[in-house]
Design a protein around this motif. Structure first.
Motif, PDB file in Angstrom:
ATOM      1  N   PHE A 115    -122.488  54.353 -18.103  1.00 35.26           N
ATOM      2  CA  PHE A 115    -122.541  53.281 -19.080  1.00 35.26           C
ATOM      3  C   PHE A 115    -122.149  53.639 -20.751  1.00 35.26           C
ATOM      4  O   PHE A 115    -121.498  52.956 -21.150  1.00 35.26           O
ATOM      5  CB  PHE A 115    -124.093  52.884 -19.217  1.00 35.26           C
ATOM      6  N   LEU A 119    -118.719  52.486 -22.992  1.00 37.40           N
ATOM      7  CA  LEU A 119    -118.698  51.921 -24.206  1.00 37.40           C
ATOM      8  C   LEU A 119    -117.913  53.039 -24.914  1.00 37.40           C
ATOM      9  O   LEU A 119    -117.127  52.427 -25.963  1.00 37.40           O
ATOM     10  CB  LEU A 119    -120.036  51.781 -24.937  1.00 37.40           C
ATOM     11  N   CYS A 134    -114.220  50.927 -15.189  1.00 38.00           N
ATOM     12  CA  CYS A 134    -114.498  49.739 -14.802  1.00 38.00           C
ATOM     13  C   CYS A 134    -114.463  49.625 -13.210  1.00 38.00           C
ATOM     14  O   CYS A 134    -115.220  49.067 -12.614  1.00 38.00           O
ATOM     15  CB  CYS A 134    -113.776  48.751 -15.327  1.00 38.00           C
ATOM     16  N   MET A 140    -119.757  50.719  -7.455  1.00 38.91           N
ATOM     17  CA  MET A 140    -120.874  50.773  -7.245  1.00 38.91           C
ATOM     18  C   MET A 140    -121.733  49.872  -6.394  1.00 38.91           C
ATOM     19  O   MET A 140    -122.596  49.986  -5.657  1.00 38.91           O
ATOM     20  CB  MET A 140    -122.067  50.885  -8.560  1.00 38.91           C
ATOM     21  N   ILE A 149    -126.984  44.639  -5.074  1.00 42.30           N
ATOM     22  CA  ILE A 149    -126.604  44.535  -6.490  1.00 42.30           C
ATOM     23  C   ILE A 149    -127.376  44.361  -7.642  1.00 42.30           C
ATOM     24  O   ILE A 149    -127.340  44.765  -8.662  1.00 42.30           O
ATOM     25  CB  ILE A 149    -125.495  43.230  -6.335  1.00 42.30           C
ATOM     26  N   GLU A 151    -130.375  45.321  -7.715  1.00 47.43           N
ATOM     27  CA  GLU A 151    -131.089  46.516  -8.258  1.00 47.43           C
ATOM     28  C   GLU A 151    -130.205  47.527  -8.812  1.00 47.43           C
ATOM     29  O   GLU A 151    -130.625  48.252  -9.828  1.00 47.43           O
ATOM     30  CB  GLU A 151    -131.635  47.200  -6.756  1.00 47.43           C
ATOM     31  N   ILE A 152    -129.147  47.757  -8.364  1.00 49.94           N
ATOM     32  CA  ILE A 152    -128.144  48.731  -8.698  1.00 49.94           C
ATOM     33  C   ILE A 152    -127.615  48.571 -10.268  1.00 49.94           C
ATOM     34  O   ILE A 152    -127.618  49.306 -11.169  1.00 49.94           O
ATOM     35  CB  ILE A 152    -127.021  48.893  -7.892  1.00 49.94           C
ATOM     36  N   TRP A 153    -127.357  47.119 -10.533  1.00 50.60           N
ATOM     37  CA  TRP A 153    -126.905  46.930 -11.877  1.00 50.60           C
ATOM     38  C   TRP A 153    -127.973  46.188 -12.711  1.00 50.60           C
ATOM     39  O   TRP A 153    -127.656  45.699 -13.643  1.00 50.60           O
ATOM     40  CB  TRP A 153    -125.846  45.631 -11.496  1.00 50.60           C
ATOM     41  N   MET A 154    -129.132  46.413 -12.319  1.00 51.57           N
ATOM     42  CA  MET A 154    -130.200  46.162 -13.043  1.00 51.57           C
ATOM     43  C   MET A 154    -130.242  44.915 -13.612  1.00 51.57           C
ATOM     44  O   MET A 154    -130.418  44.554 -14.889  1.00 51.57           O
ATOM     45  CB  MET A 154    -130.554  47.266 -14.198  1.00 51.57           C
TER      46      MET A 154
ATOM     47  N   ARG B   5    -128.196  53.538 -11.380  1.00 53.27           N
ATOM     48  CA  ARG B   5    -128.329  52.327 -11.784  1.00 53.27           C
ATOM     49  C   ARG B   5    -127.547  52.161 -13.169  1.00 53.27           C
ATOM     50  O   ARG B   5    -127.302  53.158 -13.548  1.00 53.27           O
ATOM     51  CB  ARG B   5    -129.656  51.843 -11.868  1.00 53.27           C
ATOM     52  N   PHE B   6    -127.064  50.797 -13.146  1.00 55.18           N
ATOM     53  CA  PHE B   6    -126.079  50.634 -14.278  1.00 55.18           C
ATOM     54  C   PHE B   6    -126.532  49.292 -14.800  1.00 55.18           C
ATOM     55  O   PHE B   6    -126.590  48.197 -14.252  1.00 55.18           O
ATOM     56  CB  PHE B   6    -124.829  50.545 -13.643  1.00 55.18           C
ATOM     57  N   PRO B   7    -127.028  49.293 -16.436  1.00 50.93           N
ATOM     58  CA  PRO B   7    -127.263  48.150 -16.854  1.00 50.93           C
ATOM     59  C   PRO B   7    -126.164  46.933 -17.120  1.00 50.93           C
ATOM     60  O   PRO B   7    -125.766  47.039 -18.348  1.00 50.93           O
ATOM     61  CB  PRO B   7    -128.123  48.431 -18.169  1.00 50.93           C
ATOM     62  N   PHE B   8    -125.639  46.360 -16.257  1.00 52.71           N
ATOM     63  CA  PHE B   8    -124.161  46.008 -16.160  1.00 52.71           C
ATOM     64  C   PHE B   8    -124.499  44.712 -17.013  1.00 52.71           C
ATOM     65  O   PHE B   8    -123.508  44.445 -17.933  1.00 52.71           O
ATOM     66  CB  PHE B   8    -124.220  44.976 -14.595  1.00 52.71           C
ATOM     67  N   HIS B   9    -125.627  43.971 -17.281  1.00 49.23           N
ATOM     68  CA  HIS B   9    -125.459  42.926 -18.008  1.00 49.23           C
ATOM     69  C   HIS B   9    -125.823  43.222 -19.611  1.00 49.23           C
ATOM     70  O   HIS B   9    -125.813  42.285 -20.339  1.00 49.23           O
ATOM     71  CB  HIS B   9    -126.389  41.888 -17.571  1.00 49.23           C
ATOM     72  N   HIS B  10    -125.934  44.492 -19.869  1.00 49.03           N
ATOM     73  CA  HIS B  10    -125.850  45.005 -21.044  1.00 49.03           C
ATOM     74  C   HIS B  10    -124.294  45.279 -21.831  1.00 49.03           C
ATOM     75  O   HIS B  10    -124.127  45.657 -22.755  1.00 49.03           O
ATOM     76  CB  HIS B  10    -126.979  46.144 -21.315  1.00 49.03           C
ATOM     77  N   LEU B  11    -123.714  45.005 -20.785  1.00 48.54           N
ATOM     78  CA  LEU B  11    -122.022  45.691 -21.215  1.00 48.54           C
ATOM     79  C   LEU B  11    -121.663  44.258 -22.103  1.00 48.54           C
ATOM     80  O   LEU B  11    -122.129  43.182 -21.872  1.00 48.54           O
ATOM     81  CB  LEU B  11    -121.168  45.625 -20.012  1.00 48.54           C
ATOM     82  N   PRO B  12    -120.875  44.717 -23.206  1.00 46.51           N
ATOM     83  CA  PRO B  12    -120.203  43.732 -23.989  1.00 46.51           C
ATOM     84  C   PRO B  12    -119.478  42.743 -23.101  1.00 46.51           C
ATOM     85  O   PRO B  12    -119.023  42.943 -21.978  1.00 46.51           O
ATOM     86  CB  PRO B  12    -119.341  44.285 -24.744  1.00 46.51           C
ATOM     87  N   ASP B  14    -116.569  41.529 -22.907  1.00 46.48           N
ATOM     88  CA  ASP B  14    -115.259  41.682 -22.440  1.00 46.48           C
ATOM     89  C   ASP B  14    -115.242  42.615 -21.337  1.00 46.48           C
ATOM     90  O   ASP B  14    -114.482  42.545 -20.237  1.00 46.48           O
ATOM     91  CB  ASP B  14    -114.282  42.150 -23.472  1.00 46.48           C
ATOM     92  N   LEU B  15    -116.043  43.657 -21.363  1.00 45.37           N
ATOM     93  CA  LEU B  15    -116.034  44.645 -20.350  1.00 45.37           C
ATOM     94  C   LEU B  15    -116.879  43.941 -19.083  1.00 45.37           C
ATOM     95  O   LEU B  15    -116.207  44.452 -18.103  1.00 45.37           O
ATOM     96  CB  LEU B  15    -116.992  45.827 -20.926  1.00 45.37           C
ATOM     97  N   LYS B  18    -114.201  42.512 -17.425  1.00 51.23           N
ATOM     98  CA  LYS B  18    -113.018  43.246 -16.848  1.00 51.23           C
ATOM     99  C   LYS B  18    -113.489  44.018 -15.718  1.00 51.23           C
ATOM    100  O   LYS B  18    -112.733  43.951 -14.695  1.00 51.23           O
ATOM    101  CB  LYS B  18    -112.946  44.531 -17.916  1.00 51.23           C
ATOM    102  N   VAL B  19    -114.873  44.252 -15.468  1.00 46.13           N
ATOM    103  CA  VAL B  19    -115.273  44.875 -14.270  1.00 46.13           C
ATOM    104  C   VAL B  19    -115.304  43.780 -13.013  1.00 46.13           C
ATOM    105  O   VAL B  19    -114.864  44.130 -11.860  1.00 46.13           O
ATOM    106  CB  VAL B  19    -116.727  45.370 -14.561  1.00 46.13           C
ATOM    107  N   LEU B  20    -115.707  42.582 -13.366  1.00 45.46           N
ATOM    108  CA  LEU B  20    -115.692  41.457 -12.291  1.00 45.46           C
ATOM    109  C   LEU B  20    -114.273  40.882 -11.818  1.00 45.46           C
ATOM    110  O   LEU B  20    -114.076  41.003 -10.782  1.00 45.46           O
ATOM    111  CB  LEU B  20    -116.253  40.237 -12.836  1.00 45.46           C
ATOM    112  N   TYR B  31    -122.055  38.827  -5.441  1.00 48.21           N
ATOM    113  CA  TYR B  31    -122.662  38.714  -6.887  1.00 48.21           C
ATOM    114  C   TYR B  31    -123.055  37.564  -7.179  1.00 48.21           C
ATOM    115  O   TYR B  31    -124.210  37.274  -8.061  1.00 48.21           O
ATOM    116  CB  TYR B  31    -121.637  39.800  -7.753  1.00 48.21           C
ATOM    117  N   LYS B  37    -126.941  33.205 -13.969  1.00 47.02           N
ATOM    118  CA  LYS B  37    -125.920  34.058 -15.089  1.00 47.02           C
ATOM    119  C   LYS B  37    -124.602  34.524 -14.274  1.00 47.02           C
ATOM    120  O   LYS B  37    -123.454  34.188 -14.492  1.00 47.02           O
ATOM    121  CB  LYS B  37    -126.501  35.119 -15.858  1.00 47.02           C
TER     122      LYS B  37
END
Lengths: 188, 329
Positions: A115, A119, A134, A140, A149, A151-154, B5-12, B14-15, B18-20, B31, B37
């Motif tokens: 993460f 950034l 990305c 992941m 999904i 759980e992994i992406w919180m 684990r990765f806090p995906f929805h905390h990404l800005p 644009d990122l 980009k991942v999606l 997903y 959301k």
């Protein structure tokens, strides 16, 4: 690989050891710049490696620093953790002057740092590394169920999203009310 | 599952996007079930889903086609939920299969996500691009629900297929077919009716007069063949068990006088027949020019009053016959 050394951005850093030259070293002597993150550890990086970062490349393209000036003025990236900056610098050095492959096997392995790395790379505008990061984020959840999904992406549930939205609205309302009261007080 | 684990929805934003954009369409669709959301984000990606096929069977299936990849969601129902009297039933679980060209790439069993049959259909049809072609197949012996009472569940269907069980005709089947046709015929371009008994107020004549591109029927009852001259269909296929030679001859004559100006192709197939069609009856008075004449295959050309040419091809075998009128220009 870059070399690192403890120091501060305000004080001139001690002489860092030079990064190993690539096999096909250019005939013209390469210029070096210095960067440091939150931990103030200074990394010596060649201009060639830094070209990966559109942000830093833009900063140095017109500076015309001498080696001494560059040493005395490392670029400070206070918003990036030292270990993350180290990963980024390592990657830039490994890919200096090389075309970036479609799949990168040299990506940092510490997934728990992903993460912060995403950034940082986004901030430093390192396009290829950002794409690789990305991809790693996308991988992941490859082939996972919606529950996995989440759980992994919180990802919060709809109820949690709604509660957070309500809370944010409430806070914004309170702040607005506070500002109105302050403005009214000022008017008196 | 990995421990990371990765806090995906905390990404800005644009990122996040980009991942999606990097993700496989299959993973994006999965997903989209995670939260409102996530669903809304998946929709903004405008996935290039070329077609969605909905099979309303005992275990309804929704198949999304993206390029050469198909993603199928089979809703596994409780056996006591058959026949299906409501779209509000919850599946027990859902089997997701990603398929490539003639092979299965991935398979996953997921929970019902707390969604009813109707909600599954709505969700999977609404994440598509605007140009998606929607098709639904209804099997009336299995589906007993009133489709018209769920007006927003299905998208505008371009292709409809209705099949009724052979044998005794049940009022329920007539009602279901009627409901489906009432609900979707106005937007349909391609209709197939397989052994469908029609109510008195909705005949083949009504369906034939809709501006359909393709109509395929094998009527359970005798078709009034003379009605065909008032049909407005571009491409029509009719399967029969009796050879309507005189009626076809009359139809060709009417076409030569200018009827059915939209018609591009008419095919009449006759199965289980041992009678060899008499071409003299079929071609009587048509002034047809023979292109070739063999025992089992013949081709003639005719011309109408607007000097538009058409060819009539007749193929016969031991137990079937096939008549095809193709308008040439």
């Amino acid at each position: 690989m870059s070399s690192t050394e403890q120091g501060t951005s305000s004080a001139a850093p001690a002489e860092p050891t030079t990064a190993p030259e690539s096999a096909a070293a250019p005939e013209v002597p390469e210029s070096f710049y210095y960067v440091h993150g939150k931990d103030k550890v200074v990394h010596k990086v060649s201009a060639g490696a830094l070209q990966h970062s559109a942000l830093i490349h833009g900063m140095i393209s017109n500076l015309g620093y001498t080696e001494e000036q560059a040493k005395a003025n490392p670029f400070p990236f206070e918003n990036i953790d030292g270990d993350i900056l180290q990963m980024v610098v390592d990657w830039c050095n490994q890919h200096k002057g090389k075309p970036t492959p479609p799949e990168d096997t040299n990506l940092p392995k510490q997934k728990e740092k992903l993460f912060d790395l995403v950034l940082a790379v986004n901030y430093l505008e390192i396009k290829e590394l950002l794409t690789y990061c990305c991809k790693q984020v996308a991988m992941m959840v490859k082939g996972k169920s919606p529950e996995e999904i989440r759980e992994i992406w919180m990802i919060p549930t709809d109820a949690e999203d709604e509660a957070a939205e309500k809370e944010a609205k409430k806070r914004a309302g309170k702040e607005a009310a506070g500002e109105t009261a302050a403005a009214a007080g000022d008017a008196k | 599952m990995t421990g990371h684990r990765f806090p995906f929805h905390h990404l800005p934003d644009d990122l996040y996007s980009k991942v999606l954009e990097i993700m496989d369409h299959y993973d994006i669709i999965l997903y989209s079930f995670v939260s409102k959301k996530a669903y809304s984000m998946a929709k903004t990606l405008r996935l290039p889903i070329s077609s969605v096929k909905i099979l309303m069977t005992a275990n309804p299936e929704i198949i999304l086609q993206i390029g050469v990849t198909s993603i199928s969601f089979r809703l596994i129902m409780r056996t006591d939920r058959i026949p299906m009297a409501s779209l509000d039933y919850l599946p027990v679980r859902v089997r997701v299969v990603k398929g490539g060209v003639q092979r299965e790439i991935a398979q996953l069993i997921i929970s019902n996500q707390g969604m009813t049959i109707g909600e599954w259909i709505k969700h999977l049809c609404s994440i598509s691009d605007k140009d998606t072609l929607y098709e639904a197949r209804f099997y009336t012996g299995i589906i007993k629900c009133d489709i018209q009472s769920h007006p927003n569940t299905f998208p505008k269907l371009r292709i409809i297929y209705i099949s009724c069980p052979r044998g005794a005709i049940h009022e329920d089947d007539i009602l279901t077919a009627h409901n489906v046709l009432r609900a979707f015929l106005p937007d349909a371009q391609n209709v197939t009716l397989h052994d469908v008994p029609l109510p008195k107020d909705l005949s083949f004549q009504h369906i034939g007069m809709a501006n359909l591109k393709v109509l395929k029927i094998d009527p359970p009852s005798i078709l009034v063949f003379d009605d065909l001259s008032t049909w407005n269909v571009e491409n029509c296929t009719i399967h029969l068990n009796q050879m309507p030679l005189r009626e076809l001859n009359r139809f060709f004559k009417l076409w030569m006088k200018g009827s059915n100006p939209r018609l591009k192709k008419l095919r009449v197939s006759v199965w289980d027949t041992e009678i060899i069609p008499d071409c003299n009856v079929l071609l009587k008075g048509l002034k047809a020019k023979a292109e070739y004449v063999y025992e089992e295959s013949k081709k003639y050309t005719i011309k109408n009053c607007r000097r538009i040419r058409a060819e009539i091809k007749i193929d016969t075998s031991d137990d079937s016959a096939d008549f095809v009128l193709t308008v040439l220009n």
